[in-house]
Design a protein around this motif. Structure first.
Motif, PDB file in Angstrom:
ATOM      1  N   ALA A  37       0.891   1.873  -4.211  1.00 36.96           N
ATOM      2  CA  ALA A  37       1.119   0.710  -3.354  1.00 36.96           C
ATOM      3  C   ALA A  37       0.790   1.038  -1.902  1.00 36.96           C
ATOM      4  O   ALA A  37       0.231   0.205  -1.191  1.00 36.96           O
ATOM      5  N   ARG A  38       1.120   2.248  -1.479  1.00 34.85           N
ATOM      6  CA  ARG A  38       0.827   2.658  -0.095  1.00 34.85           C
ATOM      7  C   ARG A  38      -0.683   2.659   0.143  1.00 34.85           C
ATOM      8  O   ARG A  38      -1.157   2.168   1.170  1.00 34.85           O
ATOM      9  N   ILE A  39      -1.428   3.186  -0.806  1.00 37.55           N
ATOM     10  CA  ILE A  39      -2.885   3.240  -0.676  1.00 37.55           C
ATOM     11  C   ILE A  39      -3.475   1.830  -0.726  1.00 37.55           C
ATOM     12  O   ILE A  39      -4.322   1.467   0.104  1.00 37.55           O
ATOM     13  N   LEU A  40      -3.016   1.026  -1.693  1.00 39.28           N
ATOM     14  CA  LEU A  40      -3.526  -0.345  -1.812  1.00 39.28           C
ATOM     15  C   LEU A  40      -3.152  -1.192  -0.600  1.00 39.28           C
ATOM     16  O   LEU A  40      -3.937  -2.025  -0.147  1.00 39.28           O
ATOM     17  N   LEU A  41      -1.943  -0.973  -0.101  1.00 40.48           N
ATOM     18  CA  LEU A  41      -1.496  -1.710   1.083  1.00 40.48           C
ATOM     19  C   LEU A  41      -2.376  -1.383   2.283  1.00 40.48           C
ATOM     20  O   LEU A  41      -2.775  -2.275   3.034  1.00 40.48           O
ATOM     21  N   GLY A  42      -2.691  -0.106   2.444  1.00 38.54           N
ATOM     22  CA  GLY A  42      -3.554   0.304   3.547  1.00 38.54           C
ATOM     23  C   GLY A  42      -4.924  -0.353   3.485  1.00 38.54           C
ATOM     24  O   GLY A  42      -5.490  -0.762   4.503  1.00 38.54           O
ATOM     25  N   ILE A 127       6.870  -3.845  -0.234  1.00 37.54           N
ATOM     26  CA  ILE A 127       6.075  -4.414   0.867  1.00 37.54           C
ATOM     27  C   ILE A 127       4.726  -4.911   0.345  1.00 37.54           C
ATOM     28  O   ILE A 127       4.256  -5.981   0.728  1.00 37.54           O
ATOM     29  N   TYR A 128       4.118  -4.144  -0.550  1.00 39.87           N
ATOM     30  CA  TYR A 128       2.821  -4.527  -1.106  1.00 39.87           C
ATOM     31  C   TYR A 128       2.920  -5.866  -1.854  1.00 39.87           C
ATOM     32  O   TYR A 128       2.131  -6.775  -1.606  1.00 39.87           O
TER      33      TYR A 128
END
Length: 189
Positions: A37-42, A127-128
């Motif tokens: 999710a962190r990578i996709l969110l970025g 968050i995502y």
């Protein structure tokens, strides 16, 4: 509220369909981990920011164009019913709401959350999904505004441009009936 829903049924259905299509597309991504999710969110924040910019610009433009629409409406020889002006006011209210919410979300999306080291990875998943659902809702609401505006512009074209008889036109017969009802009310009082 019932009258508003009845008059704008197609626009609301269009917005709901847009939201559902985007939400289903997002849901098809499946379950992701906090790190994913962190990578996709970025990678998705740039597109979401561009969506917010576009909606903010479109909303401000629509509000300005509504003033032109009011000028055309009041400048016509035919008298328009109050429901026309109430419809324009509804578009302005929804558009203003959309503008404000999108501006707030744009500011929130610009917080560099993916650069923070002290945020638990599970938060990125929340968050995502929240950003994807919110962007789906914004898109659906923008479709509602555009379809409501389309209906209003179509009505004005029929009335002013093509000079067709239309349910939004105020006729002298209706005025006479209203005056007679008002007179009867006064006589009963």
């Amino acid at each position: 509220m019932k009258e508003f829903l009845k008059q704008n049924k197609r626009a609301i259905f269009g917005g709901i369909i847009t939201f559902v299509i985007i939400a289903i597309s997002v849901f098809l991504l499946g379950n992701i981990s906090g790190y994913e999710a962190r990578i996709l969110l970025g990678s998705s924040l740039m597109g979401i920011n561009m969506l917010c910019n576009t909606i903010i610009l479109a909303s401000a433009t629509i509000l300005a164009l509504l003033l032109t629409l009011l000028g055309i409406s009041s400048g016509t020889k035919s008298k328009l019913k109050d429901s026309h002006y109430l419809g324009v006011m509804s578009i302005a209210k929804i558009d203003t709401f959309l503008f404000i919410i999108t501006l707030i979300l744009f500011q929130l999306f610009n917080i560099p959350i993916t650069e923070a080291d002290n945020v638990p990875t599970i938060w990125f998943k929340v968050i995502y999904w929240a950003t994807l659902i919110m962007s789906s809702m914004l898109s659906g609401l923008m479709v509602v505004v555009i379809l409501m505006l389309y209906n209003t512009v179509s009505n004005i074209i029929l009335i002013v441009g093509l000079k067709q008889d239309h349910p939004l036109l105020y006729h002298e017969k209706e005025k006479a009936k209203k005056d007679r009802k008002d007179l009867e009310k006064d006589n009963k009082s």
